[in-house]
Design a protein around this motif. Structure first.
Motif, PDB file in Angstrom:
ATOM      1  N   GLY A 633      23.060  35.425  16.771  1.00  0.00           N
ATOM      2  CA  GLY A 633      23.420  34.201  17.473  1.00  0.00           C
ATOM      3  C   GLY A 633      24.831  34.183  18.024  1.00  0.00           C
ATOM      4  N   ILE A 634      25.513  35.309  18.011  1.00  0.00           N
ATOM      5  CA  ILE A 634      26.924  35.209  18.371  1.00  0.00           C
ATOM      6  C   ILE A 634      27.169  35.094  19.863  1.00  0.00           C
ATOM      7  CG2 ILE A 634      27.683  36.372  16.274  1.00  0.00           C
ATOM      8  CD1 ILE A 634      28.290  38.793  17.865  1.00  0.00           C
ATOM      9  N   THR A 635      26.186  35.378  20.683  1.00  0.00           N
ATOM     10  CA  THR A 635      26.427  35.138  22.113  1.00  0.00           C
ATOM     11  C   THR A 635      25.584  33.979  22.632  1.00  0.00           C
ATOM     12  OG1 THR A 635      24.863  36.892  22.612  1.00  0.00           O
ATOM     13  CG2 THR A 635      27.195  37.451  22.745  1.00  0.00           C
ATOM     14  N   ASP A 636      25.061  33.178  21.725  1.00  0.00           N
ATOM     15  CA  ASP A 636      24.310  32.002  22.154  1.00  0.00           C
ATOM     16  C   ASP A 636      25.259  30.854  22.470  1.00  0.00           C
ATOM     17  OD1 ASP A 636      22.136  33.482  21.661  1.00  0.00           O
ATOM     18  OD2 ASP A 636      21.521  32.457  19.837  1.00  0.00           O
ATOM     19  N   PHE A 637      25.941  30.983  23.562  1.00  0.00           N
ATOM     20  CA  PHE A 637      26.881  29.927  23.924  1.00  0.00           C
ATOM     21  C   PHE A 637      26.148  28.731  24.511  1.00  0.00           C
ATOM     22  CE2 PHE A 637      29.306  33.950  24.808  1.00  0.00           C
ATOM     23  CZ  PHE A 637      30.073  33.883  23.664  1.00  0.00           C
ATOM     24  N   ARG A 638      26.697  27.546  24.253  1.00  0.00           N
ATOM     25  CA  ARG A 638      26.103  26.365  24.868  1.00  0.00           C
ATOM     26  C   ARG A 638      26.677  26.111  26.249  1.00  0.00           C
ATOM     27  NH1 ARG A 638      25.220  22.409  19.706  1.00  0.00           N
ATOM     28  NH2 ARG A 638      27.133  23.291  18.904  1.00  0.00           N
ATOM     29  N   VAL A 639      27.939  26.431  26.394  1.00  0.00           N
ATOM     30  CA  VAL A 639      28.609  26.145  27.658  1.00  0.00           C
ATOM     31  C   VAL A 639      29.054  27.434  28.348  1.00  0.00           C
ATOM     32  CG1 VAL A 639      30.474  24.848  28.754  1.00  0.00           C
ATOM     33  CG2 VAL A 639      29.461  24.005  26.635  1.00  0.00           C
ATOM     34  N   ALA A 640      29.688  28.312  27.608  1.00  0.00           N
ATOM     35  CA  ALA A 640      30.275  29.498  28.208  1.00  0.00           C
ATOM     36  C   ALA A 640      29.203  30.396  28.826  1.00  0.00           C
ATOM     37  CB  ALA A 640      31.048  30.285  27.155  1.00  0.00           C
ATOM     38  N   ASP A 641      29.618  31.123  29.827  1.00  0.00           N
ATOM     39  CA  ASP A 641      28.705  31.977  30.561  1.00  0.00           C
ATOM     40  C   ASP A 641      29.469  33.265  30.876  1.00  0.00           C
ATOM     41  OD1 ASP A 641      27.519  33.311  32.670  1.00  0.00           O
ATOM     42  OD2 ASP A 641      26.878  31.488  33.681  1.00  0.00           O
ATOM     43  N   LEU A 642      28.969  34.379  30.350  1.00  0.00           N
ATOM     44  CA  LEU A 642      29.742  35.613  30.426  1.00  0.00           C
ATOM     45  C   LEU A 642      29.916  36.136  31.845  1.00  0.00           C
ATOM     46  CD1 LEU A 642      28.525  37.456  27.235  1.00  0.00           C
ATOM     47  CD2 LEU A 642      30.684  36.292  27.618  1.00  0.00           C
ATOM     48  N   LEU A 643      29.083  35.677  32.760  1.00  0.00           N
ATOM     49  CA  LEU A 643      29.264  36.114  34.140  1.00  0.00           C
ATOM     50  C   LEU A 643      30.344  35.280  34.810  1.00  0.00           C
ATOM     51  CD1 LEU A 643      25.557  36.570  35.144  1.00  0.00           C
ATOM     52  CD2 LEU A 643      27.296  38.344  35.133  1.00  0.00           C
ATOM     53  N   ARG A 644      30.306  33.996  34.506  1.00  0.00           N
ATOM     54  CA  ARG A 644      31.152  33.056  35.212  1.00  0.00           C
ATOM     55  C   ARG A 644      32.534  32.926  34.577  1.00  0.00           C
ATOM     56  NH1 ARG A 644      28.379  27.174  35.717  1.00  0.00           N
ATOM     57  NH2 ARG A 644      30.202  25.975  36.287  1.00  0.00           N
ATOM     58  N   ASP A 645      32.604  33.088  33.276  1.00  0.00           N
ATOM     59  CA  ASP A 645      33.839  32.788  32.565  1.00  0.00           C
ATOM     60  C   ASP A 645      34.621  34.020  32.141  1.00  0.00           C
ATOM     61  OD1 ASP A 645      33.459  29.966  32.650  1.00  0.00           O
ATOM     62  OD2 ASP A 645      31.945  30.157  31.092  1.00  0.00           O
ATOM     63  N   ALA A 646      34.540  35.071  32.955  1.00  0.00           N
ATOM     64  CA  ALA A 646      35.195  36.318  32.585  1.00  0.00           C
ATOM     65  C   ALA A 646      36.693  36.140  32.331  1.00  0.00           C
ATOM     66  CB  ALA A 646      34.951  37.377  33.650  1.00  0.00           C
ATOM     67  N   SER A 647      37.371  35.410  33.187  1.00  0.00           N
ATOM     68  CA  SER A 647      38.821  35.326  33.011  1.00  0.00           C
ATOM     69  C   SER A 647      39.174  34.411  31.835  1.00  0.00           C
ATOM     70  CB  SER A 647      39.509  34.861  34.295  1.00  0.00           C
ATOM     71  OG  SER A 647      39.006  33.620  34.683  1.00  0.00           O
ATOM     72  N   LEU A 648      38.361  33.421  31.608  1.00  0.00           N
ATOM     73  CA  LEU A 648      38.562  32.556  30.443  1.00  0.00           C
ATOM     74  C   LEU A 648      38.419  33.377  29.157  1.00  0.00           C
ATOM     75  CD1 LEU A 648      39.054  29.492  30.137  1.00  0.00           C
ATOM     76  CD2 LEU A 648      36.603  29.208  29.779  1.00  0.00           C
ATOM     77  N   LEU A 649      37.462  34.298  29.183  1.00  0.00           N
ATOM     78  CA  LEU A 649      37.241  35.155  28.026  1.00  0.00           C
ATOM     79  C   LEU A 649      38.463  36.023  27.748  1.00  0.00           C
ATOM     80  CD1 LEU A 649      35.346  36.461  25.889  1.00  0.00           C
ATOM     81  CD2 LEU A 649      34.536  37.972  27.693  1.00  0.00           C
ATOM     82  N   GLU A 650      39.043  36.577  28.795  1.00  0.00           N
ATOM     83  CA  GLU A 650      40.244  37.405  28.613  1.00  0.00           C
ATOM     84  C   GLU A 650      41.365  36.578  27.971  1.00  0.00           C
ATOM     85  OE1 GLU A 650      40.529  40.615  29.257  1.00  0.00           O
ATOM     86  OE2 GLU A 650      38.820  41.067  30.576  1.00  0.00           O
ATOM     87  N   MET A 651      41.512  35.343  28.444  1.00  0.00           N
ATOM     88  CA  MET A 651      42.540  34.480  27.873  1.00  0.00           C
ATOM     89  C   MET A 651      42.255  34.207  26.402  1.00  0.00           C
ATOM     90  SD  MET A 651      43.135  31.387  30.506  1.00  0.00           S
ATOM     91  CE  MET A 651      42.790  31.700  32.205  1.00  0.00           C
ATOM     92  N   ALA A 652      41.007  33.863  26.127  1.00  0.00           N
ATOM     93  CA  ALA A 652      40.632  33.514  24.765  1.00  0.00           C
ATOM     94  C   ALA A 652      40.887  34.694  23.833  1.00  0.00           C
ATOM     95  CB  ALA A 652      39.159  33.106  24.720  1.00  0.00           C
ATOM     96  N   ARG A 653      40.614  35.878  24.327  1.00  0.00           N
ATOM     97  CA  ARG A 653      40.809  37.074  23.514  1.00  0.00           C
ATOM     98  C   ARG A 653      42.286  37.296  23.211  1.00  0.00           C
ATOM     99  NH1 ARG A 653      38.647  42.276  22.586  1.00  0.00           N
ATOM    100  NH2 ARG A 653      39.834  44.042  23.361  1.00  0.00           N
ATOM    101  N   GLU A 654      43.089  37.160  24.240  1.00  0.00           N
ATOM    102  CA  GLU A 654      44.526  37.322  24.072  1.00  0.00           C
ATOM    103  C   GLU A 654      45.060  36.281  23.070  1.00  0.00           C
ATOM    104  OE1 GLU A 654      46.478  37.413  27.955  1.00  0.00           O
ATOM    105  OE2 GLU A 654      48.224  36.473  26.995  1.00  0.00           O
TER     106      GLU A 654
END
Ligand code: ADP
Ligand code: MG
Length: 690
Positions: A633-654
């Motif tokens: 279940g770790i990629t079962d996001f309710r809102v986030a979308d790995l195609l659309r939110d790529a840059s948000l993901l980079e920020m979150a990771r940092e």
């Protein structure tokens, strides 16, 4: 009851939600009260301004607020089509709303009632018409939740209407929003200009503007991505704290000799990746690195050089392949190269007799053996290593993390290199393998040729046969892959046995072999070796040949019922050809019945790039399917979308890495920690203590 209602209470305790509605809500993923807060609208209706019917755009989707004038039901002359037409008006102009075969609509829509319709507006026979619109009967003009606002439309399920859902979400928002705590550090909100959680929750349901909605969505998506990155960072940090690996010598004499004697020079991607691995293994922090490189990008050499670093340092290395055939193939090659350098290699598969096996186990335990090659079962079995320094896991396209857990549970903490030929989109790699470092071989050795790929229909089979004959006559070899072994498994699919018989008959003068997973291991080896040795012209097989098999003389790959395979599998299968100096071809034989099936074949014909294919795969299938992480279940996001939110993901990771390096155990952020453990503690197996 209501007075004792908490965010964690089951929804059935909410007033007006009984067991029946609770069951319906559960279908929407709503089980607890707070799930309602996170029930994300699937779209919105802008009811701030009424669009007059006259100015709706034909051909576009629109929300139309109108009054019902009259409703009529009739049966079409032909067939059993039942048509309900409602004449509607906004006071100025008229339009028709029309439904096909929808029972009971005429009972809901009474003349005089106000309704919001949503659908595609068209002009038909001089009328404005909306076909099969969604609709919602409005409670008089004064219902405050529904008018004069941007109104949420939730995912729906039969038995729960929008108005009811809206009211319940609204009640929960009103009751609980003021007491909701924001788990994110204030500094982070400021740094990333994120909305406070309360505002974001209210904005995702009742945005005041498009901008408000966008900011709300961003905040909620960030939370999901950040939590996952936090969990991954925490897991990695703990592992590194609790386990030490041996420091290995890089560029030792064996490794240098090996690299110097290669008949070609390294690609710059290979140079770079070797550098990355080198700086990992020289530390006592166990390496956990994922090497992505398309078929043919030259991963084997990286594996060997890495293993030599262990041997140079007085440690053992292990190489694990996904199948016995591949393990043998690796063994033959590795032994040829390393044997000459005096390195002792052993193959460990299930094909050996008990005494043979025991002799090998003894060699491994005593340190007589330097390099062990086997299948992934190698680490699950009763193998004791003398001094294991480095493990390479080849062609692993599923969750390398689990492999490391197995190693750890046996008390081993070697450096681990996981290699995959299935490219993973960067966003997905970060999400799922976020606690692995990633290296990419994004360059091919010179001389690689494109594989011409064509989609062919059944009626073109005769032409395909002609082509195959021509290739075989020219001395080339052919793979023919079918999805199933026997016919009974599925109708409408040609089985490998059926195709084998058919090809033997069609090409009576050629040598046709058969390979599938149910053959005995010895028989498999024999067929495989015949094909490698050129004693077979055509190999009819299931997808067992998907990974790693390397026969440069094979130039043609036919994949039957190709739409039944996944994209990355098709890409892997195609990678079996185009490995030698001859022009190669891949034929996708199939008549897909779904748009997705068609899309897959088109993608494959259009590109050779594994990374492009992986992006398409992510789009078509979603992340959970691809990584086999659905159960976690770790990629079962309710809102986030790995195609659309790529840059948000980079920020979150940092941000997550930064926070964990300052405060590895989140001592200063108890509510964040609690939220992390509640949502991902199990999926990422983060223990509560430690
Ligand atoms: P894969 O990444 O699919 O495992 P391999 O390691 O099997 O790829 O390499 C594919 C082929 O390319 C092998 O025959 C290998 O010897 C050759 N090769 C690897 N690196 C180079 C290079 N730098 N220059 C030329 N050929 C190379
Ligand atoms: Mg390989």
């Amino acid at each position: 009851m209501t007075s004792a209602l908490a965010l964690s209470s089951p929804v059935r305790y909410i007033k007006g939600v009984g067991p029946k509605r609770a069951a319906l809500l559960s279908r929407l993923g709503v089980n607890r009260v707070d799930d309602l807060l996170f029930l994300i609208p699937r779209r919105y209706e802008d009811r701030r301004h009424l669009t007059p019917l006259r100015s709706t755009m034909a051909g576009g989707f629109a929300t139309v607020l109108a009054r019902v004038v009259g409703v009529e039901r009739k049966r079409a002359q032909k067939g059993n089509l039942e048509i309900v037409t409602a004449l509607i008006t906004d006071g100025n102009s008229f339009a028709k709303a029309i439904w096909f075969n929808r029972k009971g609509i005429e009972k809901l829509l009474k003349p005089g009632c106000s309704v919001a319709f949503y659908g595609k507006v068209e002009v038909r026979y001089g009328w404005l018409q909306i076909a099969n619109p969604e609709f919602e009967i409005l409670e008089g003009e004064a219902s405050p939740e529904e008018m004069g606002k941007i109104v949420p439309v939730y995912p729906s399920t039969e038995g729960l209407n929008q108005r009811w859902l809206r009211r319940k979400v609204r009640e929960v928002l009103e009751q609980f929003l003021p007491s909701i705590e924001d788990p994110l550090p204030q500094s982070l909100l400021a740094k990333r200009n994120l909305l406070p959680l309360r505002e974001a929750l209210s904005g995702i349901h009742y945005p005041e503007s498009e901008d408000h909605w966008r900011k709300s969505r961003t905040r909620l998506a960030y939370d999901e991505l950040f939590l996952l990155q936090l969990g991954l960072a925490m897991r990695r940090k703990r592992y590194e704290r609790d386990h030490k690996a041996p420091r290995l010598l890089w560029s030792g004499s064996l490794q240098r000799t090996f690299l110097k004697n290669l008949p070609f020079s390294l690609t710059s991607a290979q140079e770079r990746v070797l550098g990355e691995i080198g700086s990992d293994v020289e530390k006592d922090v166990p390496m956990n690195r994922l090497l992505q490189g398309d078929v043919g990008s030259g991963k084997t050499l990286i594996a060997i050089a890495s293993m030599l670093s262990a041997v140079d340092s007085g440690y053992q290395a292990a190489l694990m392949a996904p199948t016995e055939v591949l393990a043998r193939q690796h063994y033959i090659r590795v032994k040829e190269t390393l044997g000459r350098m005096g390195i002792r290699c052993a193959l460990l598969t299930s094909g050996f007799s008990q005494p043979e096996r025991e002799a090998r186990l003894k060699g491994i335990a005593s340190g007589e053996v330097d390099v062990v090659i086997g299948t992934h079962a190698l680490i699950q079995e009763d193998v004791t290593f003398f001094k294991l320094g480095l493990v390479v896991i080849d062609e692993q396209h599923r969750f390398g993390v689990l492999q490391r857990q197995t190693l750890t549970s046996k008390g081993l903490h070697p450096h681990v290199l996981v290699m995959t030929a299935t490219p993973i989109p960067r966003t997905l790699a970060i999400s799922v393998y976020g606690d692995l470092s990633v290296s990419v071989l994004d360059e091919f050795p010179p001389g690689r040729k494109d594989v011409t790929t064509r989609w062919v229909r059944r009626k073109e089979l005769a032409k395909l046969y002609d082509f195959i004959r021509t290739e075989a006559m020219a001395g080339r070899q052919i793979y023919w892959v079918c999805p199933v072994i026997e016919e009974s498994e599925s109708q409408n699919v040609t089985s490998v046995l059926e195709r084998y018989e058919n090809l033997k008959e069609t090409f009576a003068d050629l040598r046709v072999g058969l390979m599938h997973g149910q053959l005995k291991s010895g028989d498999k080896d024999e067929v495989y070796e015949d094909f490698v040795g050129g004693k077979l012209d055509i190999l009819v097989s299931t997808s067992v040949i998907e990974v790693g098999i390397d026969v440069p003389n094979a130039t043609t790959m036919v994949i039957e019922d190709a739409h039944r395979f996944g994209l990355s599998q098709l890409h892997q299968l195609r990678g079996r050809v185009g490995r030698g100096s001859h022009k190669s071809y891949c034929f996708l034989l199939g008549e897909p019945s779904t748009p997705e099936g068609v899309e897959r074949l088109k993608v494959l014909c259009a590109t050779q790039s594994g990374f492009d294919i992986a992006e398409s795969d992510l789009r078509l299938r979603g992340p959970g399917e691809i990584c086999g992480t659905r159960q976690h279940g770790i990629t079962d996001f309710r809102v986030a979308d790995l195609l659309r939110d790529a840059s948000l993901l980079e920020m979150a990771r940092e941000d997550a890495n930064e926070l964990i390096s300052l405060d590895p155990n989140l001592e200063e952020f108890p509510s964040l920690k609690a939220k992390l453990l509640a949502s991902l503690g199990e999926g990422l197996s983060l223990a509560l203590t430690g």
